[in-house]
Design a protein around this motif. Structure first.
Motif, PDB file in Angstrom:
ATOM      1  N   PRO A 265       0.746  -1.289   0.035  1.00  0.00           N
ATOM      2  CA  PRO A 265      -0.174   0.037   0.029  1.00  0.00           C
ATOM      3  C   PRO A 265       0.714   1.215   0.098  1.00  0.00           C
ATOM      4  CG  PRO A 265      -0.710  -1.539   1.807  1.00  0.00           C
ATOM      5  CD  PRO A 265       0.642  -1.992   1.146  1.00  0.00           C
ATOM      6  N   GLY A 266       0.421   2.029  -0.893  1.00  0.00           N
ATOM      7  CA  GLY A 266       1.248   3.541  -0.708  1.00  0.00           C
ATOM      8  C   GLY A 266       2.298   3.299  -1.814  1.00  0.00           C
ATOM      9  N   TRP A 267       2.524   2.138  -2.518  1.00  0.00           N
ATOM     10  CA  TRP A 267       3.404   2.246  -3.716  1.00  0.00           C
ATOM     11  C   TRP A 267       2.972   1.447  -4.878  1.00  0.00           C
ATOM     12  CZ3 TRP A 267       8.571  -0.924  -1.547  1.00  0.00           C
ATOM     13  CH2 TRP A 267       9.306  -0.160  -0.694  1.00  0.00           C
ATOM     14  N   VAL A 334      -6.729   8.902  -4.940  1.00  0.00           N
ATOM     15  CA  VAL A 334      -6.907   7.839  -5.328  1.00  0.00           C
ATOM     16  C   VAL A 334      -7.047   6.799  -4.113  1.00  0.00           C
ATOM     17  CG1 VAL A 334      -5.788   5.771  -6.528  1.00  0.00           C
ATOM     18  CG2 VAL A 334      -5.970   8.229  -7.703  1.00  0.00           C
ATOM     19  N   ALA A 335      -6.168   7.388  -2.829  1.00  0.00           N
ATOM     20  CA  ALA A 335      -6.173   6.248  -1.857  1.00  0.00           C
ATOM     21  C   ALA A 335      -7.695   6.250  -1.107  1.00  0.00           C
ATOM     22  CB  ALA A 335      -5.098   6.743  -0.770  1.00  0.00           C
ATOM     23  N   PHE A 336      -8.344   7.646  -1.346  1.00  0.00           N
ATOM     24  CA  PHE A 336      -9.405   7.991  -0.719  1.00  0.00           C
ATOM     25  C   PHE A 336     -10.659   7.258  -1.628  1.00  0.00           C
ATOM     26  CE2 PHE A 336     -13.046  10.360  -1.684  1.00  0.00           C
ATOM     27  CZ  PHE A 336     -14.116  10.221  -0.644  1.00  0.00           C
ATOM     28  N   ALA A 340     -10.002   1.104  -0.416  1.00  0.00           N
ATOM     29  CA  ALA A 340      -9.064   0.197   0.335  1.00  0.00           C
ATOM     30  C   ALA A 340      -8.698   0.721   1.409  1.00  0.00           C
ATOM     31  CB  ALA A 340      -7.904  -0.317  -0.735  1.00  0.00           C
ATOM     32  N   ILE A 341      -8.728   0.011   2.802  1.00  0.00           N
ATOM     33  CA  ILE A 341      -8.464   0.627   3.726  1.00  0.00           C
ATOM     34  C   ILE A 341      -7.118   0.555   4.065  1.00  0.00           C
ATOM     35  CG2 ILE A 341     -10.477  -0.063   5.269  1.00  0.00           C
ATOM     36  CD1 ILE A 341      -9.112  -2.593   6.182  1.00  0.00           C
ATOM     37  N   PHE A 347      -1.649   6.129   3.653  1.00  0.00           N
ATOM     38  CA  PHE A 347      -1.415   7.658   3.447  1.00  0.00           C
ATOM     39  C   PHE A 347      -1.687   8.382   5.022  1.00  0.00           C
ATOM     40  CE2 PHE A 347      -1.314   6.281  -0.651  1.00  0.00           C
ATOM     41  CZ  PHE A 347      -0.407   7.046  -1.362  1.00  0.00           C
ATOM     42  N   LYS A 348      -2.459   7.935   5.660  1.00  0.00           N
ATOM     43  CA  LYS A 348      -3.088   8.617   6.797  1.00  0.00           C
ATOM     44  C   LYS A 348      -1.431   8.523   7.676  1.00  0.00           C
ATOM     45  CE  LYS A 348      -7.813   7.894   7.590  1.00  0.00           C
ATOM     46  NZ  LYS A 348      -8.642   6.517   7.954  1.00  0.00           N
ATOM     47  N   TYR A 349      -1.047   7.497   7.685  1.00  0.00           N
ATOM     48  CA  TYR A 349       0.390   7.246   8.578  1.00  0.00           C
ATOM     49  C   TYR A 349       1.298   8.103   8.043  1.00  0.00           C
ATOM     50  CZ  TYR A 349       4.507   4.960  10.571  1.00  0.00           C
ATOM     51  OH  TYR A 349       5.358   4.632  11.207  1.00  0.00           O
TER      52      TYR A 349
END
Lengths: 493, 184
Positions: A265-267, A334-336, A340-341, A347-349
Motif C-alpha cells: 500500500p502506498g507504492w 486515489v487512496a481515498f 481500500a483501507i 497515507f494517513k500514516y
C-alpha cells in the motif's frame, strides 16, 4: 502551420504582416567568437580562483572520509552498519539512490529534449548539466551496489549465470533497473563526450606543445572542424538526443517500477512513472541552478548564462513542481477513492504518523516554495532562486524518504513495525556522496570546457550563413521564424 | 640543405565570415571540385547544400544497431527464462506469454546498442581518431576551432592546379592563401 496557410491563402498572406515579439538575446554585450573562446577556455587555462580551492578541498575531503571511509567500514564489517538488520532495509540507501538518479535527469532533459524542441537557450547550460548527470549517476550507483550485501558478488547483476548456473530473473524490476541505469550512464557518457570533442579540439589548439596539448589532443580525437565532419557529427548528435529522450523517461519509470509493481500500500499505483519522471526533472533543474549560479558568478560567465536562462529554468521548476504537487494530491485522492483501507491507512500514516515532519517538508519545499516563481521579481532575484533551489533539493530528498521509509515502517505484519532512523555510517556515506558530487563537478570545471563553445558560437546572429545578405532573402510577407528573422533585420540596421 | 621530402596537401584559404564561406563553398562546388572541405568553429547550417554533400548515412548504422540490441535482449531474456532456466516467479509464466515482462530490457538494450552504433558509426564516417593531419602543419589553421573560417582544397583533386586553384580561391574572397605541405 505557416506552410499550410501559405499555400491556402497566398494573397491574404502577402498583405498581412504578422506582429513580431521581441526576443531576448542569448549572448549579451555582442561578444565576439574569440571572446567566447577566451572566456570559456580561460576557466580551464587560468589559475583557479581561491573560491575554487575553498569548495574543492572540503568536498574532496568529505568524499574521501564519507564514501571512501564509510564504504571501507561497510565492506569490512557487513551491511548491518547500514542498519539493514531491521525491516526498513531500503531506508537511506535507496532514498539516496533515487534522489541522485533523479538529479541526473535534468541534464539529459536539457541536452536532449530541449535540443529536439530547438530551444537554443540550452546551449549555455547543457554541458554542465550533462556533467552533473554523469556525476549524479556515479553517486547513485554506489548505494545499490553496496546495499546488496557482499559487494564482491555484484557481478551477479550482470546477465551471466552464476556458479550454480542460475540466471537472473528478467521479469524482475530490479534487474530492469540494472539495465536502465547502466544504459543511462553509458549513453549519457557518450552524449557528453561526443558533444565535447570540438571544444576539446579548441583547447588543444590553444595549448603550447607539451603534455597538456597531447592529452587534450588524444581526447579531441584529431577533430578538425571540417564540414564533412560536422555534417555527420550533427546527425550523430541529433540521433543521440532522439535516443536519450525516451531513455530518460524510461529510467525513472523503471526506478518507479521497483515500487509500483509491488503490492505494498502506498507504492502499488499507476501514477508512479509519470510522477517520478516529473519529480526527477524538477529536482534536477534545482540542482542545475544550485551549481550554475555560483559557477557563473565565480568565472564571470554572466554574458553567456544570462538571466534569461535562469528565468527559463525557474519557469520549468514552477511547471514541474506543480505537476509534482498534482501527483501528491492525486495519490491522496486515489487512496481515498479506492476505498481500500490499507491504502487509506498508508497515507494517513504518512501525513499524521511519526514521519509527519518529513511529509510536511516535502509538501512545503516541493509544492509551495516554487510557487513564488509566478512572480517575475522572484525569477530575477538570484537569492530567491538559490533559496528555492535549495528548498527543492531538500524537498526532493524528503519525497523519496517519505515514499520509502514511511511505507516500509508499516508493512502488513505489525511485528515488522519499526520507527526508522539512519545509522551513522549511512549518514556518513550520504554526506560523502554530496562531497563526491561537488568534488567531481569542481574537477570538471577545472579540466573541461564547462560551456559548449561551438554551440554557443552558433547561437550568434552572424553565424547564420545568410546574415550578410538578409536583403537578398526578402520576407515574403509571412515571417517564417518570426522572432529570429526580426532580430536579424534589426541587428543589420 | 634539408633532405626531407615534402608532399603538397593543398591550398588553405581563410574567409572572413560564415556568409562569405557559404558563398565561396557554392562556387567551389559549381567548379566541380570533389576533395575539399570547409572548416568552421561551429556547424554552419545549410553548408551541406552549398557544398553538395548528401545527407549523412549514419541513421542506417543506428537502425541496425537498434535492431541488434532488440534481438539480443529478446534472445537473452527468452532463452534464459524460458529455455535454459525456466523459473516461475510471482506466478509469471515461463513461456512465450511472459514476453511483456521482457519489454523494459528489450527497450534499454535497443537504446544501448543504438548509442554504440552512433558513436562508432560516427567515428568511422569522419575517419577519426587519427593522430595527425597535414592541415595541422598550417600556422593559421588553429583558428578554425576559435574564430576562423577556412576552405582547404586538396592537391589530389583532379581539378586541382597550382595556379588555377589559387586564383579561384582569390577570386571568391579567400585571404591568407597558403600552400599546405606534409612531410613525406
Amino acid at each position: 502551420m505557416a506552410s499550410t496557410t501559405d499555400s491556402a491563402h497566398p494573397k491574404l498572406q502577402s498583405s498581412v504582416k504578422l506582429p513580431v515579439l521581441e526576443r531576448e538575446k542569448l549572448i549579451l554585450s555582442g561578444r565576439s567568437y574569440h571572446w567566447i573562446t577566451e572566456r570559456i577556455c580561460g576557466v580551464v587555462e587560468n589559475r583557479q580562483p581561491f573560491l575554487w580551492w575553498l569548495l574543492f578541498l572540503p568536498s574532496a575531503l568529505i568524499a574521501m572520509i564519507g564514501v571512501g571511509g564509510g564504504l571501507t567500514y561497510l565492506v569490512s564489517t557487513g551491511v548491518g552498519v547500514w542498519g539493514m538488520s531491521n525491516r526498513v532495509f531500503w531506508g537511506f540507501d535507496i532514498t539516496n539512490f533515487v534522489f541522485w538518479i533523479g538529479i541526473g535527469h535534468a541534464g539529459t532533459l536539457i541536452s536532449a529534449v530541449l535540443f529536439l524542441t530547438r530551444q537554443n537557450w540550452r546551449t549555455s547550460i547543457n554541458r554542465a548539466a550533462e556533467a552533473m548527470t554523469i556525476f549524479a549517476v556515479i553517486c547513485a550507483g554506489i548505494f545499490p551496489a553496496f546495499h546488496v550485501g557482499r559487494v564482491w558478488f555484484a557481478w551477479f547483476l550482470a546477465p551471466i549465470p552464476n556458479a550454480n548456473a542460475i540466471w537472473q530473473n528478467f521479469k524482475s524490476p530490479l534487474l530492469w533497473d540494472v539495465f536502465a541505469v547502466s544504459t543511462y550512464f553509458t549513453i549519457s557518457l557518450i552524449f557528453w563526450y561526443l558533444g565535447m570533442v570540438p571544444d576539446l579540439a579548441t583547447i588543444r589548439d590553444r595549448c603550447k606543445p607539451g603534455l597538456r596539448k597531447w592529452a587534450y589532443g588524444i581526447f579531441a580525437l584529431g577533430w578538425r572542424g571540417g564540414n564533412r565532419q560536422w555534417s555527420h557529427y550533427e546527425m550523430a548528435y541529433l540521433l543521440l538526443a532522439a535516443l536519450s529522450t525516451p531513455l530518460v523517461l524510461s529510467v525513472h519509470s523503471v526506478v518507479s517500477f521497483d515500487f509500483a509493481t509491488s503490492v505494498v500500500p502506498g507504492w502499488h499505483t499507476t501514477i508512479f512513472p509519470p510522477y517520478f519522471v516529473a519529480g526527477a526533472i524538477f529536482g534536477g533543474f534545482a540542482m542545475v541552478l544550485t551549481i550554475m549560479i555560483p559557477a557563473r558568478f565565480i568565472y564571470g560567465l554572466q554574458d553567456l548564462i544570462t538571466m534569461k536562462h535562469i528565468d527559463n529554468m525557474a519557469k520549468i521548476i514552477l511547471l514541474t513542481g506543480t505537476i509534482v504537487g498534482y501527483a501528491y494530491l492525486m495519490e491522496l485522492f486515489v487512496a481515498f477513492y479506492s476505498g481500500a483501507i490499507y491504502e487509506m491507512d498508508a497515507f494517513k500514516y504518512r501525513i499524521a504518523g511519526p514521519y509527519w515532519w518529513a511529509y510536511a517538508a516535502m509538501m512545503s519545499c516541493n509544492v509551495l516554495s516554487p510557487q513564488v516563481f509566478w512572480f517575475k521579481a522572484c525569477r530575477e532575484n538570484l537569492w530567491v532562486i538559490m533559496i528555492v533551489a535549495m528548498c527543492v533539493n531538500v524537498g526532493m530528498w524528503f519525497e523519496r524518504f517519505v515514499i520509502i521509509v514511511t511505507t516500509l515502517a508499516r508493512m502488513f505484519l505489525p511485528g515488522d513495525w519499526k520507527t526508522y532512523s539512519p545509522s551513522a555510517v549511512e549518514l556518513m556515506t550520504f554526506v560523502g556522496t554530496i562531497g563526491l558530487f561537488l568534488a567531481l563537478f569542481m574537477m570538471f570545471l577545472r579540466f573541461l570546457p564547462c560551456i559548449n563553445i561551438a554551440e554557443v558560437k552558433w547561437t550568434k546572429l552572424e553565424s547564420d550563413p545568410h546574415f550578410d545578405d538578409i536583403e537578398e532573402h526578402p520576407d515574403p510577407g509571412v515571417v517564417k521564424i518570426p522572432a529570429y528573422q526580426h532580430e536579424l533585420v534589426e541587428t543589420k540596421s | 640543405m634539408s633532405t626531407t621530402r615534402k608532399r603538397v596537401y593543398g591550398y588553405l584559404a581563410e574567409f572572413s565570415s560564415a556568409s562569405t564561406l557559404y558563398k565561396a563553398a557554392e562556387q567551389i562546388r559549381d567548379a566541380g571540385f570533389q576533395k575539399w572541405d570547409c572548416y568552421s568553429p561551429y556547424p554552419i547550417h545549410g553548408l551541406d547544400g552549398a557544398m553538395g554533400l548528401k545527407r549523412s548515412i549514419l541513421p542506417w548504422f543506428v537502425f541496425c544497431g537498434g535492431c541488434a540490441g532488440l534481438a539480443t535482449a529478446f534472445a537473452l531474456a527468452y532463452v534464459t527464462q524460458v529455455e535454459i532456466y525456466p523459473t516461475i516467479v510471482q506466478a509469471k509464466p515461463a513461456n512465450i506469454f511472459t514476453v511483456p515482462a521482457f519489454f523494459p530490457i528489450m527497450f534499454e538494450l535497443t537504446i544501448l546498442f543504438s548509442g554504440f552504433a552512433t558513436l562508432f558509426g560516427l567515428l568511422g564516417l569522419i575517419q577519426l581518431p587519427r593522430l595527425n593531419h597535414p592541415l595541422f602543419a598550417s600556422k593559421q589553421f588553429h583558428r578554425a576551432t576559435d574564430d576562423g573560417f577556412f576552405i582547404a582544397i586538396e592537391a589530389r583533386d583532379p581539378k586541382f592546379s597550382p595556379q588555377g586553384t589559387r586564383d579561384l580561391l582569390e577570386n571568391i574572397g579567400g585571404k591568407q592563401i597558403e600552400l599546405v605541405e606534409e612531410e613525406d
